[in-house]
Design a protein around this motif. Sequence first.
Motif, PDB file in Angstrom:
ATOM      1  N   LEU A  25       0.682  -1.390   0.069  1.00 20.35           N
ATOM      2  CA  LEU A  25      -0.092  -0.109  -0.072  1.00 20.35           C
ATOM      3  C   LEU A  25       0.611   1.667   0.069  1.00 20.35           C
ATOM      4  O   LEU A  25       1.863   1.512   0.839  1.00 20.35           O
ATOM      5  CB  LEU A  25      -0.856   0.062   1.804  1.00 20.35           C
ATOM      6  CG  LEU A  25      -1.869  -1.003   1.198  1.00 20.35           C
ATOM      7  CD1 LEU A  25      -2.080  -1.539   2.598  1.00 20.35           C
ATOM      8  CD2 LEU A  25      -3.354  -0.957   0.796  1.00 20.35           C
ATOM      9  N   ALA A  26       0.547   2.645  -0.267  1.00 22.23           N
ATOM     10  CA  ALA A  26       1.354   3.621  -0.725  1.00 22.23           C
ATOM     11  C   ALA A  26       1.250   4.850  -0.169  1.00 22.23           C
ATOM     12  O   ALA A  26      -0.166   4.733   0.784  1.00 22.23           O
ATOM     13  CB  ALA A  26       0.824   4.269  -2.751  1.00 22.23           C
ATOM     14  N   ASP A  27       2.182   5.131   0.673  1.00 24.34           N
ATOM     15  CA  ASP A  27       1.669   5.600   1.770  1.00 24.34           C
ATOM     16  C   ASP A  27       0.962   5.487   2.643  1.00 24.34           C
ATOM     17  O   ASP A  27       0.539   6.325   3.383  1.00 24.34           O
ATOM     18  CB  ASP A  27       0.994   7.257   0.787  1.00 24.34           C
ATOM     19  CG  ASP A  27       1.273   8.386   2.133  1.00 24.34           C
ATOM     20  OD1 ASP A  27       2.489   8.422   2.351  1.00 24.34           O
ATOM     21  OD2 ASP A  27       0.528   8.954   2.141  1.00 24.34           O
ATOM     22  N   THR A  28       1.767   3.955   3.173  1.00 27.63           N
ATOM     23  CA  THR A  28       0.783   4.065   3.955  1.00 27.63           C
ATOM     24  C   THR A  28       1.882   2.703   5.456  1.00 27.63           C
ATOM     25  O   THR A  28       2.647   2.575   5.141  1.00 27.63           O
ATOM     26  CB  THR A  28      -0.245   2.362   3.739  1.00 27.63           C
ATOM     27  OG1 THR A  28      -1.048   3.271   3.096  1.00 27.63           O
ATOM     28  CG2 THR A  28      -1.108   1.997   4.675  1.00 27.63           C
ATOM     29  N   ARG A 314      -9.494  -1.861   0.316  1.00 28.46           N
ATOM     30  CA  ARG A 314     -10.670  -1.992  -0.367  1.00 28.46           C
ATOM     31  C   ARG A 314     -10.999  -0.577   0.165  1.00 28.46           C
ATOM     32  O   ARG A 314     -11.407   1.017  -0.601  1.00 28.46           O
ATOM     33  CB  ARG A 314     -11.575  -2.870   0.012  1.00 28.46           C
ATOM     34  CG  ARG A 314     -11.127  -3.878  -1.177  1.00 28.46           C
ATOM     35  CD  ARG A 314     -12.399  -5.043  -1.216  1.00 28.46           C
ATOM     36  NE  ARG A 314     -12.060  -5.607  -2.278  1.00 28.46           N
ATOM     37  CZ  ARG A 314     -12.556  -7.181  -2.866  1.00 28.46           C
ATOM     38  NH1 ARG A 314     -14.707  -7.072  -1.864  1.00 28.46           N
ATOM     39  NH2 ARG A 314     -12.869  -7.858  -3.304  1.00 28.46           N
ATOM     40  N   LEU A 315     -10.856  -0.356   1.193  1.00 29.35           N
ATOM     41  CA  LEU A 315     -11.499   0.602   2.493  1.00 29.35           C
ATOM     42  C   LEU A 315     -10.037   1.890   1.765  1.00 29.35           C
ATOM     43  O   LEU A 315     -11.163   3.107   1.968  1.00 29.35           O
ATOM     44  CB  LEU A 315     -11.706   0.928   3.561  1.00 29.35           C
ATOM     45  CG  LEU A 315     -12.898  -0.267   4.251  1.00 29.35           C
ATOM     46  CD1 LEU A 315     -12.822  -0.695   5.664  1.00 29.35           C
ATOM     47  CD2 LEU A 315     -14.483   0.454   3.869  1.00 29.35           C
ATOM     48  N   ILE A 316      -9.281   1.886   2.049  1.00 29.93           N
ATOM     49  CA  ILE A 316      -8.132   2.742   1.636  1.00 29.93           C
ATOM     50  C   ILE A 316      -8.468   3.507   0.112  1.00 29.93           C
ATOM     51  O   ILE A 316      -8.243   4.126   0.197  1.00 29.93           O
ATOM     52  CB  ILE A 316      -6.915   2.198   1.311  1.00 29.93           C
ATOM     53  CG1 ILE A 316      -6.300   2.076   3.385  1.00 29.93           C
ATOM     54  CG2 ILE A 316      -6.145   3.161   1.018  1.00 29.93           C
ATOM     55  CD1 ILE A 316      -5.025   1.343   3.500  1.00 29.93           C
ATOM     56  N   GLY A 317      -8.913   2.178  -0.730  1.00 28.43           N
ATOM     57  CA  GLY A 317      -9.447   2.476  -2.091  1.00 28.43           C
ATOM     58  C   GLY A 317     -10.553   3.645  -2.278  1.00 28.43           C
ATOM     59  O   GLY A 317     -10.675   4.722  -2.895  1.00 28.43           O
ATOM     60  N   ALA A 318     -11.302   3.121  -1.644  1.00 29.36           N
ATOM     61  CA  ALA A 318     -12.460   3.716  -1.055  1.00 29.36           C
ATOM     62  C   ALA A 318     -13.516   3.916   0.174  1.00 29.36           C
ATOM     63  O   ALA A 318     -13.148   2.649   0.281  1.00 29.36           O
ATOM     64  CB  ALA A 318     -13.480   3.558  -2.798  1.00 29.36           C
ATOM     65  N   LYS A 319     -13.709   4.875   0.243  1.00 33.01           N
ATOM     66  CA  LYS A 319     -14.530   4.609   1.701  1.00 33.01           C
ATOM     67  C   LYS A 319     -15.933   3.130   1.656  1.00 33.01           C
ATOM     68  O   LYS A 319     -16.506   2.715   2.993  1.00 33.01           O
ATOM     69  CB  LYS A 319     -15.105   5.948   2.584  1.00 33.01           C
ATOM     70  CG  LYS A 319     -14.090   6.189   3.105  1.00 33.01           C
ATOM     71  CD  LYS A 319     -13.014   6.101   4.307  1.00 33.01           C
ATOM     72  CE  LYS A 319     -11.421   6.614   4.749  1.00 33.01           C
ATOM     73  NZ  LYS A 319     -11.818   5.752   5.711  1.00 33.01           N
ATOM     74  N   ASP A 320     -17.125   4.010   0.095  1.00 30.80           N
ATOM     75  CA  ASP A 320     -17.906   2.337   0.095  1.00 30.80           C
ATOM     76  C   ASP A 320     -17.753   1.393  -0.427  1.00 30.80           C
ATOM     77  O   ASP A 320     -18.985   1.027  -1.225  1.00 30.80           O
ATOM     78  CB  ASP A 320     -18.903   3.961  -0.131  1.00 30.80           C
ATOM     79  CG  ASP A 320     -18.332   4.343  -1.534  1.00 30.80           C
ATOM     80  OD1 ASP A 320     -17.038   3.873  -2.202  1.00 30.80           O
ATOM     81  OD2 ASP A 320     -19.113   5.166  -2.918  1.00 30.80           O
ATOM     82  N   ALA A 321     -16.836   1.337  -0.486  1.00 33.21           N
ATOM     83  CA  ALA A 321     -16.194  -0.021  -1.484  1.00 33.21           C
ATOM     84  C   ALA A 321     -17.209  -1.508  -0.340  1.00 33.21           C
ATOM     85  O   ALA A 321     -17.507  -1.441   0.349  1.00 33.21           O
ATOM     86  CB  ALA A 321     -14.742  -0.757  -1.537  1.00 33.21           C
ATOM     87  N   SER A 322     -16.759  -1.832  -2.010  1.00 36.69           N
ATOM     88  CA  SER A 322     -17.783  -3.546  -1.527  1.00 36.69           C
ATOM     89  C   SER A 322     -16.984  -4.273  -0.378  1.00 36.69           C
ATOM     90  O   SER A 322     -15.947  -4.199  -0.618  1.00 36.69           O
ATOM     91  CB  SER A 322     -18.318  -3.618  -2.989  1.00 36.69           C
ATOM     92  OG  SER A 322     -18.434  -4.959  -2.205  1.00 36.69           O
ATOM     93  N   LEU A 323     -17.446  -4.836   0.792  1.00 44.20           N
ATOM     94  CA  LEU A 323     -16.337  -5.467   1.387  1.00 44.20           C
ATOM     95  C   LEU A 323     -16.451  -6.931   0.890  1.00 44.20           C
ATOM     96  O   LEU A 323     -17.693  -7.468   0.872  1.00 44.20           O
ATOM     97  CB  LEU A 323     -15.799  -5.598   3.126  1.00 44.20           C
ATOM     98  CG  LEU A 323     -15.747  -3.899   2.819  1.00 44.20           C
ATOM     99  CD1 LEU A 323     -16.154  -3.703   3.897  1.00 44.20           C
ATOM    100  CD2 LEU A 323     -14.508  -3.534   2.547  1.00 44.20           C
TER     101      LEU A 323
END
Length: 381
Positions: A25-28, A314-323
Amino acid sequence: MKTILIVGGGYAGINVAKALEKQKLADTRIILIEKRSHLYHCVAGLRAGVENLDEQVFIPYDKLFTQPQNTVIQGLVSRFDASAVYLETAHPEHGSQINYDYLVIATGTRYPAPARVDKLSLKEGKQQLADIRQKVNGAKHILIVGGGPVGIEMAGELTELPDKKVTLVHDQSQLGAAAYMAPKVSDALLKLLNASNVRVSLSDSVALPPLDGLDSVFVPATPLAPTKNKNVALDDVDLVILAFGNRPDSAWVKNSFPELVQPNQYIKVRPTLQVDHPTLKNVFVIGDIADLKESKLAFRTKGHGEIAATNITRLIGAKDASLKEYQKGPDMMLVTYGKSKGVVMLPYGIVLGNWVAKTLKAKTLLLDRFWKEMNQPQMPQ
């Protein structure tokens, strides 16, 4: 830079740490907080109570991560809120408050030594095991209280020693419990115990002295009374090993969000492995401490770690991501009995015996494998 905190460095914590690092993960950054200085490889813990495995059973954390921004720190977490965890004692580099974007709860369960050790430093942990071995070596009649996998495996290790009388008392009508151990597995294990002259008393119990202040391996101060139901004589028992009392390490969670803790002290969890809480979408729980309806076995934590790592990514990519949702794998179990025996339970009711148990686990107790899992170059001999 985003921060992912993992609290707990047992098998679950290690698995999610490695799975997250693989995401690159970038910048993490990933910080694992563990109260002990070394991983205690509890799969080998019972053997370490009768044989000196001190150099092998404690594994350093220093090479767990391969990327420089990720780290393991030793500390005891007292509580957390929606954005930070708080340490009982300030860490030299990170202080007493560590902010997070995502948190993974992986503090597991407590269990009596030598299955687990409760000491925090390497020196104290080794001394705890040495004290247990000294008691075992000096005993003639050893009573094991509890006939689950831990009690059975403890009996198997003790039968490798010469001139030891061993009695095992269990309060169920079968070994283990019907909820997780099929009757034919219990029967196969009972045959191993009987063949090695371990006295087994099922549907029975022991009048123990008050356990407050006593170690989990203790010399009784006065002769024990016969067992309550079967009247098995215990007056010559000179060492008691407790093999019951699995307790979730959840007090720090209760200090933080008491509504997360079930009456059984396990943590409420959603199928996505997020905690079951309306506002803590960025907090996950995995491993034995999670109130998942499955057996508490180390092999399951790999699946937990992969799901949690995927969903955090997935949440880092989009807060409303499907999990992704966790699906319990097949029920399996491998109970060793000394260095060359055991019983393996596979799906569809398949039960295998000594050769498979020895090959998969009993001979090495996965020590080599876990030194490699921790990215250590070589296990000490």
